[in-house]
Scaffold this active site. Structure first.
Site, PDB file in Angstrom:
ATOM      1  N   TYR A  87       0.830  -1.211   0.000  1.00 51.01           N
ATOM      2  CA  TYR A  87       0.000   0.000   0.000  1.00 51.01           C
ATOM      3  C   TYR A  87       0.864   1.260   0.000  1.00 51.01           C
ATOM      4  CZ  TYR A  87      -3.859   3.161   1.050  1.00 51.01           C
ATOM      5  OH  TYR A  87      -4.768   4.187   0.999  1.00 51.01           O
TER       6      TYR A  87
ATOM      7  N   LYS B 151       1.312   3.760  -3.276  1.00 48.07           N
ATOM      8  CA  LYS B 151       0.922   5.166  -3.211  1.00 48.07           C
ATOM      9  C   LYS B 151       2.125   6.081  -3.420  1.00 48.07           C
ATOM     10  CE  LYS B 151      -3.490   4.718  -2.593  1.00 48.07           C
ATOM     11  NZ  LYS B 151      -4.380   4.997  -3.754  1.00 48.07           N
TER      12      LYS B 151
ATOM     13  N   ALA C 189     -10.643  10.519   4.554  1.00 49.44           N
ATOM     14  CA  ALA C 189     -12.106  10.524   4.596  1.00 49.44           C
ATOM     15  C   ALA C 189     -12.619   9.198   5.135  1.00 49.44           C
ATOM     16  CB  ALA C 189     -12.683  10.779   3.204  1.00 49.44           C
TER      17      ALA C 189
ATOM     18  N   THR D  66     -14.525   6.100   4.703  1.00 49.06           N
ATOM     19  CA  THR D  66     -15.047   5.244   3.639  1.00 49.06           C
ATOM     20  C   THR D  66     -15.197   3.833   4.190  1.00 49.06           C
ATOM     21  OG1 THR D  66     -12.883   4.527   2.801  1.00 49.06           O
ATOM     22  CG2 THR D  66     -13.748   6.636   1.971  1.00 49.06           C
TER      23      THR D  66
END
Length: 250
Positions: free
Chosen positions: A119, A123, A151, A153
């Site tokens: 990850y 990114k 955010a 999610t």
């Protein structure tokens, strides 16, 4: 055009956008990425904006101590592969038409504070790829920027996520401010305006930037530049010794 690996979700999202079409499938597949751009050009005549917001969570407890090669490659494909393929397919079209805006999605995780493997690597690679695209395509009027969103999610809610964040804080990887922010993230509506801004004509002079959008906070990472540790000319001076470098770093 709306893309997603889940056909039902892609079509549902497209139905909420007047005039939008859905083309489901993983854009990490070059054929899917090519078709996505081809359909856009055929149906709408051009492609002005490309927004990449794809990804998947790292397996719980994933670490360099236990991740498999297959898991690592899958994570890279989900984050970097999807972004590369759509940019590869869209860039020539944008160049030919004289401009366009690319907005890719990064993550605070590229700093390493959240641990993991594929990850943060994926990114971080998205950031670097975007900066390279921005530099290469600037002369063609094509802009490329990154948003690192924060955010709430489906990937950042629930007991498993909260347990993961708590464990990172306990281990000292995540400081208290980041810990609280991760557990009390704002809804995606607070992130969307930053994407919209970068895609709009209001940002025609903005390219090669990495933005942060988390709740009411909008920020921008300064471009990394090296700070001097030591210097000597190589024409008339010998190489630094290990001990000399160690003394300078202290």
């Amino acid at each position: 055009m709306v893309n997603g690996r889940d056909p039902d979700a892609a079509h549902e999202a497209a139905q909420r956008i007047p005039g939008a079409l859905a083309h489901p499938g993983s854009p990490a597949d070059p054929a899917v990425a090519d078709a996505l751009i081809d359909i856009c050009v055929r149906e709408f005549g051009r492609i002005d904006i490309l927004i990449n917001c794809a990804g998947t969570a790292e397996p719980r407890g994933s670490s360099i101590l236990n991740v498999t090669s297959a898991q690592f490659r899958e994570l890279l494909d989900a984050h970097l592969g999807t972004t590369f393929e759509t940019c590869r397919a869209a860039a020539p079209v944008m160049v030919a038409q004289g401009g366009g805006a690319i907005v890719n999605t990064g993550s605070f995780a590229f700093l390493g504070d959240y641990g993991g493997t594929g990850y943060p690597a994926g990114k971080g690679a998205v950031n670097s790829l975007t900066l390279a695209i921005a530099a290469e395509l600037a002369e063609h009027g094509v802009r490329a920027n990154v948003v690192c969103p924060g955010a709430k999610t489906r990937l950042s809610t629930g007991p498993e996520y909260e347990s993961h964040i708590t464990e990172l804080n306990r281990r000292g990887l995540l400081d208290d401010v980041s810990f609280q922010g991760a557990l009390d993230a704002a809804p995606p509506e607070y992130v969307a305006p930053t994407y919209a801004y970068l895609a709009s004509d209001l940002a025609t002079q903005v390219t090669g930037q990495i933005f942060i959008a988390a709740g009411g906070f909008v920020g921008r990472f300064e471009r990394q530049t090296p700070s001097l540790v030591a210097y000597r000319g190589h024409d008339d001076e010998p190489p630094w010794t290990v001990e000399e470098i160690a003394a300078q770093v202290r």
